[in-house]
Each structure stands twice: as structure tokens, then as C-alpha cells.
Design a protein around this motif. Structure first.
Motif, PDB file in Angstrom:
ATOM      1  N   PHE A 284       0.839  -1.196   0.000  1.00  0.00           N
ATOM      2  CA  PHE A 284       0.000   0.000   0.000  1.00  0.00           C
ATOM      3  C   PHE A 284       0.877   1.250   0.000  1.00  0.00           C
ATOM      4  CE2 PHE A 284      -1.997  -3.224   2.854  1.00  0.00           C
ATOM      5  CZ  PHE A 284      -3.073  -3.588   2.045  1.00  0.00           C
ATOM      6  N   ASN A 285       0.309   2.370  -0.423  1.00  0.00           N
ATOM      7  CA  ASN A 285       1.016   3.636  -0.251  1.00  0.00           C
ATOM      8  C   ASN A 285       0.557   4.304   1.040  1.00  0.00           C
ATOM      9  OD1 ASN A 285      -1.416   5.121  -0.749  1.00  0.00           O
ATOM     10  ND2 ASN A 285      -1.025   5.106  -2.948  1.00  0.00           N
ATOM     11  N   ARG A 286       1.210   5.394   1.381  1.00  0.00           N
ATOM     12  CA  ARG A 286       0.931   6.047   2.664  1.00  0.00           C
ATOM     13  C   ARG A 286      -0.500   6.556   2.765  1.00  0.00           C
ATOM     14  NH1 ARG A 286       4.812   7.714   6.281  1.00  0.00           N
ATOM     15  NH2 ARG A 286       6.804   6.690   5.878  1.00  0.00           N
ATOM     16  N   ASP A 287      -1.004   7.144   1.701  1.00  0.00           N
ATOM     17  CA  ASP A 287      -2.357   7.682   1.743  1.00  0.00           C
ATOM     18  C   ASP A 287      -3.371   6.574   2.001  1.00  0.00           C
ATOM     19  OD1 ASP A 287      -1.439  10.241   1.298  1.00  0.00           O
ATOM     20  OD2 ASP A 287      -1.728  10.150  -0.876  1.00  0.00           O
ATOM     21  N   TYR A 288      -3.155   5.419   1.398  1.00  0.00           N
ATOM     22  CA  TYR A 288      -4.061   4.285   1.604  1.00  0.00           C
ATOM     23  C   TYR A 288      -3.997   3.801   3.050  1.00  0.00           C
ATOM     24  CZ  TYR A 288      -6.564  -0.049   0.505  1.00  0.00           C
ATOM     25  OH  TYR A 288      -7.487  -1.063   0.463  1.00  0.00           O
ATOM     26  N   LEU A 289      -2.782   3.689   3.578  1.00  0.00           N
ATOM     27  CA  LEU A 289      -2.609   3.193   4.949  1.00  0.00           C
ATOM     28  C   LEU A 289      -3.287   4.101   5.967  1.00  0.00           C
ATOM     29  CD1 LEU A 289       1.096   1.958   4.875  1.00  0.00           C
ATOM     30  CD2 LEU A 289      -0.943   0.543   5.232  1.00  0.00           C
ATOM     31  N   ARG A 290      -3.288   5.394   5.700  1.00  0.00           N
ATOM     32  CA  ARG A 290      -3.898   6.331   6.651  1.00  0.00           C
ATOM     33  C   ARG A 290      -5.402   6.109   6.779  1.00  0.00           C
ATOM     34  NH1 ARG A 290      -0.590   9.955   8.719  1.00  0.00           N
ATOM     35  NH2 ARG A 290       1.376  10.397   7.645  1.00  0.00           N
ATOM     36  N   ASP A 291      -6.011   5.485   5.778  1.00  0.00           N
ATOM     37  CA  ASP A 291      -7.456   5.240   5.807  1.00  0.00           C
ATOM     38  C   ASP A 291      -7.795   3.825   6.238  1.00  0.00           C
ATOM     39  OD1 ASP A 291      -8.120   7.821   4.995  1.00  0.00           O
ATOM     40  OD2 ASP A 291      -7.935   7.318   2.874  1.00  0.00           O
ATOM     41  N   THR A 292      -6.793   3.084   6.740  1.00  0.00           N
ATOM     42  CA  THR A 292      -7.037   1.726   7.208  1.00  0.00           C
ATOM     43  C   THR A 292      -6.949   1.668   8.729  1.00  0.00           C
ATOM     44  OG1 THR A 292      -4.710   0.998   7.211  1.00  0.00           O
ATOM     45  CG2 THR A 292      -5.910   0.880   5.105  1.00  0.00           C
ATOM     46  N   LYS A 293      -7.274   0.502   9.277  1.00  0.00           N
ATOM     47  CA  LYS A 293      -7.189   0.311  10.726  1.00  0.00           C
ATOM     48  C   LYS A 293      -5.751   0.166  11.201  1.00  0.00           C
ATOM     49  CE  LYS A 293     -11.841  -1.513  11.304  1.00  0.00           C
ATOM     50  NZ  LYS A 293     -12.710  -2.633  11.755  1.00  0.00           N
ATOM     51  N   LEU A 294      -4.795   0.177  10.269  1.00  0.00           N
ATOM     52  CA  LEU A 294      -3.394   0.204  10.659  1.00  0.00           C
ATOM     53  C   LEU A 294      -2.953   1.593  11.092  1.00  0.00           C
ATOM     54  CD1 LEU A 294      -1.645  -2.106   8.022  1.00  0.00           C
ATOM     55  CD2 LEU A 294      -2.490  -2.678  10.309  1.00  0.00           C
ATOM     56  N   ASN A 295      -3.805   2.575  10.914  1.00  0.00           N
ATOM     57  CA  ASN A 295      -3.536   3.927  11.412  1.00  0.00           C
ATOM     58  C   ASN A 295      -4.161   4.056  12.795  1.00  0.00           C
ATOM     59  OD1 ASN A 295      -3.315   6.632  11.990  1.00  0.00           O
ATOM     60  ND2 ASN A 295      -4.209   7.361  10.073  1.00  0.00           N
ATOM     61  N   THR A 296      -3.318   4.011  13.833  1.00  0.00           N
ATOM     62  CA  THR A 296      -3.826   4.066  15.206  1.00  0.00           C
ATOM     63  C   THR A 296      -3.449   5.376  15.896  1.00  0.00           C
ATOM     64  OG1 THR A 296      -1.896   2.682  15.814  1.00  0.00           O
ATOM     65  CG2 THR A 296      -4.031   1.595  15.593  1.00  0.00           C
ATOM     66  N   THR A 297      -3.260   6.419  15.115  1.00  0.00           N
ATOM     67  CA  THR A 297      -2.940   7.720  15.714  1.00  0.00           C
ATOM     68  C   THR A 297      -4.106   8.267  16.540  1.00  0.00           C
ATOM     69  OG1 THR A 297      -3.592   8.821  13.647  1.00  0.00           O
ATOM     70  CG2 THR A 297      -1.248   8.381  13.956  1.00  0.00           C
ATOM     71  N   TRP A 298      -5.285   7.706  16.380  1.00  0.00           N
ATOM     72  CA  TRP A 298      -6.418   8.171  17.175  1.00  0.00           C
ATOM     73  C   TRP A 298      -6.210   7.887  18.662  1.00  0.00           C
ATOM     74  CZ3 TRP A 298      -9.191   4.554  19.979  1.00  0.00           C
ATOM     75  CH2 TRP A 298      -9.003   3.216  19.627  1.00  0.00           C
ATOM     76  N   MET A 299      -5.253   7.003  18.995  1.00  0.00           N
ATOM     77  CA  MET A 299      -4.968   6.697  20.398  1.00  0.00           C
ATOM     78  C   MET A 299      -3.831   7.545  20.965  1.00  0.00           C
ATOM     79  SD  MET A 299      -5.495   2.583  20.835  1.00  0.00           S
ATOM     80  CE  MET A 299      -4.620   2.005  19.380  1.00  0.00           C
ATOM     81  N   GLN A 300      -3.402   8.550  20.238  1.00  0.00           N
ATOM     82  CA  GLN A 300      -2.281   9.378  20.684  1.00  0.00           C
ATOM     83  C   GLN A 300      -2.690  10.312  21.816  1.00  0.00           C
ATOM     84  OE1 GLN A 300      -1.314  11.413  17.086  1.00  0.00           O
ATOM     85  NE2 GLN A 300      -2.888  12.970  17.297  1.00  0.00           N
ATOM     86  N   ASP A 301      -1.678  10.777  22.559  1.00  0.00           N
ATOM     87  CA  ASP A 301      -1.879  11.753  23.620  1.00  0.00           C
ATOM     88  C   ASP A 301      -1.646  13.160  23.088  1.00  0.00           C
ATOM     89  OD1 ASP A 301      -2.392   9.819  25.430  1.00  0.00           O
ATOM     90  OD2 ASP A 301      -0.596  10.106  26.638  1.00  0.00           O
ATOM     91  N   LYS A 302      -2.224  14.113  23.788  1.00  0.00           N
ATOM     92  CA  LYS A 302      -1.948  15.525  23.530  1.00  0.00           C
ATOM     93  C   LYS A 302      -1.288  16.111  24.773  1.00  0.00           C
ATOM     94  CE  LYS A 302      -4.092  15.796  19.511  1.00  0.00           C
ATOM     95  NZ  LYS A 302      -3.390  16.124  18.253  1.00  0.00           N
TER      96      LYS A 302
END
Length: 364
Positions: A121-139
Motif C-alpha cells: 500500500f502507499n501512505r495515503d491508503y494506509l492512513r485510511d485503514t485500521k493500521l492507522n492508530t494515531t487516534w490513540m495518541q496523547d496531547k
């Protein structure tokens, strides 16, 4: 009662952790590389068990689910499906099969991207998959530097973020394919920079290392991500946190057995060694695994690959986190390790050379 000094012997620590409860635990697994195809030899002349790898993942999840106290999360260190899926036109089908196994886990998975993600996959595709777990990041709300908030700041496309599962502990997931010739469009400036990096042989290396790790299946960290990492580690220093960093590619020449090493590993090491908070770096990529305790007291652990684990064995671990140390309890090919945190006074420059043909060593 917790051990009070990390100067105690390893035997004392072993006795100590048997008599106390850990703050928390987490799972770690690397290089599942699933594909619905027959077993076969890799380019490294090692056997790979493509269908078995998904069964190994299932077994690992069953064991994590059976823990008396559940691990808070699992670090999946990259290469979740094999690159051969691309030519078999089964990339999404294989990814779905692995993610369906992960649905059965009673804890969240944090995903890192490796070279095999980019073969499929390319990066743009990966960002729209469940392999993108940045939603669990801290602020980090009290940080004035926007670059240290959560994941990569706007304007940069590296995939990196951090989170704190427990007071005084922080995990940072880094993108070791930020500099890479994989997964980027032909007109991407970072691709052009990466090609130039490889073509130039990274002649700016000042430690006398050879350049055999400058392979297309490896990658590195760009200046912007290194600055972001430095900012997050500064925050952790100031708040007396202990930090575990995880990436796909090893960053110490002695923590692997092949050419699997980040392109600009020396730049990465300079950043993390300038901060007392870092206690451990976890990687995959080299399926043989490896371990090295460097002169700054940082544990470099390279996890054995699931893909090269035959039926009847496995390759994953559970890490138990205590006040003064961690314990890695391995399953199958992964060894058990006692990992004391570094002394804050233990801080000097390491002199090393990249010896890509050497076996894994241990210092101290």
C-alpha cells in the motif's frame, strides 16, 4: 515492596518482581507477514510459514486474553502482511484476515508500519485503514511547542505518535520509513530526498561505519521527525517519565544480525541518548531477533519474526512494567529478559561501528 536501587543484582531484581504487582503490562509482536500461500524460502534462505503466521497471531491473542490482568495494549511492530500479497493481488484480503483475528483481542493494538506495508500500500491508503492508530495518541496540553502535541504536526506525513498508559511512563511510536523509497509517489519531495540519500551513500557518517545497511528495504527518520522526537523526549525529561520507543527497524548496529538497520541510525541514537528518560527501544524487521544493552543503559530489543516460526512454536512477548525495571516474558522463540532502567549518571558517548556481518552482542 518495589526494588529501591537498580544497582542491585539481577538475581535480587528477579526475586523482587516475583513479590510485587507490576504497574501494567503490554504485549509485543513483530513481522507476522501473513499470506495465503505455501511455505517457502526467503531471499535470505530462511523458511517462512505464511499461512501459519496468522495461526500464531491467534494463539498469541488467546494467551493475552487469558492473562489474569489483561495487558493494556499490544505493540504490533510492523510487516503485518507479506509483500508477496501485492503480486498475488491479495493485499486487502490478507490484511482483512489478520485484522479479523485482532478483533478477538480484549485490548487495543498499536500498529507500526514496516517495509511490507509499503510493498502492498502507499501512505495515503494506509492512513485510511485500521493500521492507522494515531487516534490513540496523547496531547501534551501544557506544551507550548505545537510539534510535540500527539502525532506528527500538520505539514509532515511521517506516521508517529506517543501515548501514556500509566503515570510516569510514555510510549513513542516512530516512523523509520519517513526517509524511504517505498510507499511514496514519484513526485514526492521526500522520495527525491531519499533517493539522493541512497545515491550519496550517506557519506556524512562520521563514525567510520560501512554503508551496507543502505538498502531499499530499510529507511530512516527525517529532520522534522527527529526534531519532533526531541521535543517529546524533552517533555518526558521534564516530567520524570520513563520512555519506551518502538519502530520497525533496529537503530543499534549490535542489536541485529543482518543489514537490517536504519539508514541514519547514528542521528537517531544521538537524539535519544541526549535524554535520560529513554529506557528501551523495541524493533522488528530482523527475523532472527537480537538484543544489546548500550553504554547509556538503553535496552535495544529486536523481536524475532512470527513469519519464521514453524508450527509448534511462536514469537511474541508480554512485558511487565515495574518501578525500577521491566520483565520481558517471551513465548516460543522470544527469550525472557530482565530489563533494569538505566542509572541517570550513566551517560557517555558510545563509540561503535556498523558491523553488519556481526552477531548480536550484549554489553555489560
Amino acid at each position: 515492596m518495589a526494588c529501591k536501587r537498580i544497582g542491585e543484582t539481577r538475581q535480587d531484581m528477579a526475586s523482587c518482581y516475583q513479590n510485587q504487582e507490576p504497574y501494567f503490562s503490554f504485549g509485543v509482536i513483530a513481522d507476522i507477514q501473513y499470506a495465503d500461500r505455501d511455505d517457502g524460502l526467503s531471499g535470505w534462505r530462511t523458511m517462512r510459514y505464511y499461512r501459519q503466521s496468522c495461526l500464531h497471531l491467534r494463539s498469541a491473542i488467546e494467551q493475552w486474553n487469558a492473562e489474569v490482568t489483561l495487558p493494556k495494549f499490544v505493540l504490533q511492530l510492523g510487516d503485518i502482511i507479506d509483500g508477496s500479497n501485492n503480486r498475488l493481488f491479495t493485499s486487502q484480503k490478507s490484511l482483512d484476515a489478520v485484522l479479523n483475528e485482532i478483533k478477538n483481542a480484549n485490548m487495543p493494538f498499536h500498529h507500526i508500519w514496516g517495509n511490507h506495508e509499503f510493498y502492498n500500500f502507499n501512505r495515503d491508503y494506509l492512513r485510511d485503514t485500521k493500521l492507522n492508530t494515531t487516534w490513540m495518541q496523547d496531547k501534551l496540553q501544557d506544551s507550548e511547542n505545537e510539534a510535540s502535541h500527539g502525532g506528527s504536526p500538520d505539514g509532515y506525513d511521517y506516521y508517529a505518535y506517543h501515548f501514556s498508559p500509566c503515570t510516569k511512563f510514555r510510549f513513542i511510536l516512530i516512523d523509520t520509513y519517513d526517509l524511504s523509497v517505498l510507499g511514496r509517489s514519484k513526485d514526492c519531495p521526500v522520495l527525491q530526498e531519499s533517493v539522493a540519500f541512497l545515491d550519496g551513500g550517506y557519506l556524512t557518517n562520521s563514525n567510520g561505519s560501512d554503508e551496507r545497511h543502505l538498502q531499499e528495504f530499510n529507511g530512516g527518520m527525517g529532520r522534522e521527525q527527529l526534531a519532533w522526537l526531541d521535543n517529546v523526549l524533552t517533555y518526558s525529561d521534564q516530567n520524570n517519565e520513563r520512555v519506551i520507543i518502538a519502530g520497525h527497524i533496529p537503530i543499534h548496529p549490535a542489536a541485529k544480525r543482518s543489514y537490517c538497520l536504519a539508514w541514519n541510525y547514528d542521528d537517531i541514537l544521538k537524539v535519544i541518548r541526549s535524554h535520560e528518560c529513554v529506557v528501551c527501544y523495541l524493533a522488528g524487521h530482523d527475523h532472527s531477533g537480537g538484543y544489546y544493552l548500550d553504554s547509556h543503559g538503553i535496552h535495544h530489543i529486536t523481536m524475532e519474526g512470527v513469519i519464521e516460526s514453524p508450527p509448534g512454536t511462536n514469537a511474541f512477548g508480554t512485558v511487565y512494567v515495574y518501578e525500577d525495571f521491566m520483565v520481558l516474558r517471551g513465548s516460543g522463540r522470544v527469550k525472557e529478559r530482565l530489563l533494569p532502567y538505566r542509572r541517570h549518571t550513566q551517560k557517555r558517548d558510545d563509540c561503535f561501528k556498523c558491523s553488519c556481518s556481526s552477531t548480536t552482542g550484549e554489553e555489560g
